[in-house]
Design an enzyme around this catalytic site. Structure first.
Site, PDB file in Angstrom:
ATOM      1  N   ARG A  41      -4.211  14.195   1.429  1.00 26.60           N
ATOM      2  CA  ARG A  41      -3.044  13.637   1.024  1.00 26.60           C
ATOM      3  C   ARG A  41      -1.908  14.965   0.571  1.00 26.60           C
ATOM      4  NH1 ARG A  41      -1.802   7.954   0.448  1.00 26.60           N
ATOM      5  NH2 ARG A  41      -3.220   7.214   2.208  1.00 26.60           N
ATOM      6  N   ARG A  45       4.183  11.774  -1.719  1.00 24.40           N
ATOM      7  CA  ARG A  45       5.304  11.338  -2.427  1.00 24.40           C
ATOM      8  C   ARG A  45       5.237  12.337  -3.705  1.00 24.40           C
ATOM      9  NH1 ARG A  45       4.543   4.877  -2.583  1.00 24.40           N
ATOM     10  NH2 ARG A  45       2.638   5.805  -2.240  1.00 24.40           N
ATOM     11  N   ARG A  54      11.293  11.184   3.757  1.00 22.77           N
ATOM     12  CA  ARG A  54      10.970   9.760   3.616  1.00 22.77           C
ATOM     13  C   ARG A  54      11.956   8.735   3.340  1.00 22.77           C
ATOM     14  NH1 ARG A  54       9.616   5.521   4.174  1.00 22.77           N
ATOM     15  NH2 ARG A  54       8.041   4.240   3.432  1.00 22.77           N
ATOM     16  N   ASP A  91      -1.151   8.139  10.004  1.00 17.33           N
ATOM     17  CA  ASP A  91      -2.015   7.222   9.103  1.00 17.33           C
ATOM     18  C   ASP A  91      -3.081   6.751   9.894  1.00 17.33           C
ATOM     19  OD1 ASP A  91      -1.629   5.934   6.142  1.00 17.33           O
ATOM     20  OD2 ASP A  91      -2.463   4.529   7.698  1.00 17.33           O
ATOM     21  N   TYR A 167      -8.659  -3.512   6.848  1.00 14.94           N
ATOM     22  CA  TYR A 167      -7.353  -3.747   6.714  1.00 14.94           C
ATOM     23  C   TYR A 167      -6.950  -4.765   7.847  1.00 14.94           C
ATOM     24  CZ  TYR A 167      -6.841   0.341   3.556  1.00 14.94           C
ATOM     25  OH  TYR A 167      -7.043   1.114   2.611  1.00 14.94           O
TER      26      TYR A 167
HETATM   27  O1  1CP Z   1      -1.424  14.959   3.953  1.00 13.47           O
HETATM   28  C1  1CP Z   1      -1.724  13.796   4.210  1.00 13.47           C
HETATM   29  O2  1CP Z   1      -3.200  13.649   4.064  1.00 13.47           O
HETATM   30  C2  1CP Z   1      -0.993  12.832   4.782  1.00 13.47           C
HETATM   31  C3  1CP Z   1      -1.532  12.090   5.939  1.00 13.47           C
HETATM   32  C4  1CP Z   1      -2.210  10.907   5.545  1.00 13.47           C
HETATM   33  C5  1CP Z   1      -3.638  10.609   5.881  1.00 13.47           C
HETATM   34  C6  1CP Z   1      -4.625  11.435   6.041  1.00 13.47           C
HETATM   35  C7  1CP Z   1      -1.699   9.624   5.218  1.00 13.47           C
HETATM   36  C8  1CP Z   1      -0.088   9.614   4.985  1.00 13.47           C
HETATM   37  N1  1CP Z   1      -2.472   8.614   4.991  1.00 13.47           N
HETATM   38  C9  1CP Z   1      -3.684   9.013   5.359  1.00 13.47           C
HETATM   39  C10 1CP Z   1      -5.019   8.371   5.596  1.00 13.47           C
HETATM   40  C11 1CP Z   1      -5.189   6.876   5.113  1.00 13.47           C
HETATM   41  N2  1CP Z   1      -4.175   5.953   5.081  1.00 13.47           N
HETATM   42  C12 1CP Z   1      -6.367   6.355   4.394  1.00 13.47           C
HETATM   43  C13 1CP Z   1      -7.611   7.262   4.237  1.00 13.47           C
HETATM   44  C14 1CP Z   1      -7.462   8.245   3.111  1.00 13.47           C
HETATM   45  C15 1CP Z   1      -7.449   7.766   1.828  1.00 13.47           C
HETATM   46  O3  1CP Z   1      -8.217   6.805   1.436  1.00 13.47           O
HETATM   47  O4  1CP Z   1      -6.488   8.049   0.973  1.00 13.47           O
HETATM   48  C16 1CP Z   1      -5.904   5.265   4.061  1.00 13.47           C
HETATM   49  C17 1CP Z   1      -7.172   4.321   3.364  1.00 13.47           C
HETATM   50  C18 1CP Z   1      -4.719   4.942   4.455  1.00 13.47           C
HETATM   51  C19 1CP Z   1      -4.029   3.395   4.441  1.00 13.47           C
HETATM   52  C20 1CP Z   1      -2.848   3.727   3.651  1.00 13.47           C
HETATM   53  N3  1CP Z   1      -1.926   4.162   4.233  1.00 13.47           N
HETATM   54  C21 1CP Z   1      -2.637   2.758   2.574  1.00 13.47           C
HETATM   55  C22 1CP Z   1      -3.311   1.842   1.850  1.00 13.47           C
HETATM   56  C23 1CP Z   1      -4.293   2.455   0.582  1.00 13.47           C
HETATM   57  C24 1CP Z   1      -5.067   1.530  -0.198  1.00 13.47           C
HETATM   58  O5  1CP Z   1      -5.393   1.780  -1.149  1.00 13.47           O
HETATM   59  O6  1CP Z   1      -5.423   0.375   0.374  1.00 13.47           O
HETATM   60  C25 1CP Z   1      -1.002   3.245   2.131  1.00 13.47           C
HETATM   61  C26 1CP Z   1      -0.376   2.892   0.833  1.00 13.47           C
HETATM   62  C27 1CP Z   1      -0.696   4.006   3.363  1.00 13.47           C
HETATM   63  C28 1CP Z   1       0.879   4.643   3.331  1.00 13.47           C
HETATM   64  C29 1CP Z   1       0.854   6.107   3.380  1.00 13.47           C
HETATM   65  N4  1CP Z   1       0.056   6.763   4.358  1.00 13.47           N
HETATM   66  C30 1CP Z   1       0.320   8.300   4.054  1.00 13.47           C
HETATM   67  C31 1CP Z   1       1.201   8.317   2.947  1.00 13.47           C
HETATM   68  C32 1CP Z   1       2.048   9.709   2.372  1.00 13.47           C
HETATM   69  C33 1CP Z   1       1.660   6.890   2.564  1.00 13.47           C
HETATM   70  C34 1CP Z   1       2.297   6.490   1.496  1.00 13.47           C
HETATM   71  C35 1CP Z   1       3.438   5.811   2.001  1.00 13.47           C
HETATM   72  C36 1CP Z   1       4.891   6.362   1.775  1.00 13.47           C
HETATM   73  O7  1CP Z   1       5.097   7.495   1.758  1.00 13.47           O
HETATM   74  O8  1CP Z   1       5.897   5.396   1.843  1.00 13.47           O
END
Ligand code: 1CP
Length: 357
Positions: A41, A45, A54, A91, A167
């Protein structure tokens, strides 16, 4: 060191330029002077420039499916910090979206899906258009190849089948995963669902590699909630199948996997999945990692993301301790989970300085 990547490369994925990429060299089993570093990540944000893009992109999936913007956001941490990898901005939940279970992202609730009801709902999921639907993701990879510095490795990724299934079954994030676990234990459509997800993950990762991804990471964020007697069947086996399919086509592409919270299962995971590297969460004792994981795989991890929020000397000391203990073996520095939004972005500069010192 169990390196399972063969010496033969394909035309587009040979080792001719890996000499300039510290992360790829370590993932291929070389010992180099400096520990490579990237952060899960690392785009997101906590960066003002991310929030700017964003807010102009509309919803989160629009950002993921607009190659120009997704590539721009992927590069933001690379322009700011001396990191050794860029991770494709996308994602793990693009897979259910592409299979026909639409998803939306809410600022407060996170991902929201219409939860899978029954066998019929699983039968309606379709692999037919997956890579066509996700073509913008592969175009993002192609764009990144043109702008990436020659020392930086491009990592593609996907969620592991179990994590993505949670999910899909729960309809979003969950507190106790009771519905997903009930499916695992008793729902006859759980196995077909996991088979579809395994096939989808293979297609998606192969397409990212074909477009130019130089390594891939499989995120098994919810490995830690799987009951012990199901761990092999629903965590290790699907990831082993995916890894084998990748290596069959691309023997030189390293696979990193992150079975978060796997505890003592980390060892079997490292030995039985065939992955080159295992990303370790912050709960795993460093001495245990040296004895039980580093003999089998390259280790990545495991600074607690909250310590990056604290920064300063507290962080420097904890990062140095990880480097001192794990840095003697094959090691990639990373966090134990993703960067959190409240992280002051200057703290990443401090962390990079510790690793480079
Ligand atoms: O730099 C990076 O790593 C960005 C790319 C990236 C990756 C590898 C994002 C962007 N998401 C992910 C993987 C991801 N997504 C995982 C596995 C890694 C982890 O555990 O963090 C998971 C579980 C998700 C699912 C997800 N996407 C959630 C739910 C999390 C939960 O606690 O259940 C959420 C809120 C997201 C949205 C998301 N994805 C990525 C970002 C930057 C965001 C935030 C949303 C936004 O900016 O509005």
């Amino acid at each position: 060191m169990a390196m399972m990547i063969s010496e033969t490369g394909t035309a587009s994925h040979n080792k001719s330029n890996h000499g300039t990429k510290p992360l790829l060299r370590v993932l291929w089993g070389e010992t180099i002077e400096r520990t490579p570093l990237w952060l899960m990540r690392q785009a997101g944000r906590y960066l003002p420039e991310y929030k700017h893009v964003r807010s102009s992109a509309g919803n989160f999936l629009d950002l993921c499916y607009t190659p120009e913007l997704a590539a721009q956001v992927t590069m933001q941490p690379i322009y700011r910090y001396a990191l050794d990898a860029a991770i494709l901005f996308s994602d793990i939940l693009v897979i259910p979206d592409a299979l026909g279970q639409p998803i939306t992202f809410h600022e407060s609730k996170g991902p929201v899906l219409k939860c899978l009801e029954d066998k019929e709902a699983v039968k309606r999921l379709s692999l037919d258009h997956l890579t066509r639907y996700l073509a913008p993701v592969y175009e993002t990879v192609q764009r990144l190849l043109k702008v990436l510095p020659s020392t930086v490795t491009l990592i593609g990724f996907a969620g592991a089948p179990w994590t993505v299934a949670t999910y899909m079954i729960e309809g979003g994030s969950s507190k106790d995963f009771s519905r997903a676990k009930r499916w695992m234990f008793e729902e006859s459509s759980f196995e077909p669902l996991m088979e579809i997800l395994t096939a989808a993950t293979i297609q998606h990762l192969l397409a990212q590699i074909a477009a130019g991804a130089e390594a891939v990471q499989i995120f098994e964020t919810w490995a830690g909630i799987v009951p012990e007697d199901s761990f092999h069947r629903w965590v290790i086996r699907p990831i082993a199948t995916i890894t084998e399919a990748i290596h069959e086509r691309y023997p030189n592409i390293p696979v990193i996997a992150f079975p978060r919270g796997a505890g003592v299962h980390y060892e079997a995971f490292a030995m039985e999945t065939g992955v080159q590297a295992v990303s370790v969460d912050s709960s795993v004792p460093l001495a245990w990692i040296v004895d039980h994981l580093q003999p089998h795989v390259i280790v990545q991890g495991n600074l607690d993301p909250s310590i990056l929020v604290v920064g300063g000397n507290v962080m420097r000391k904890k990062a140095q301790r990880i480097l001192d203990i794990l840095g003697r073996g094959s090691f990639v520095f990373n966090l134990g989970h993703g960067v959190v939004p409240e992280t002051p972005f200057e703290h990443v500069t401090q962390l990079v300085e510790v690793i480079h010192a």
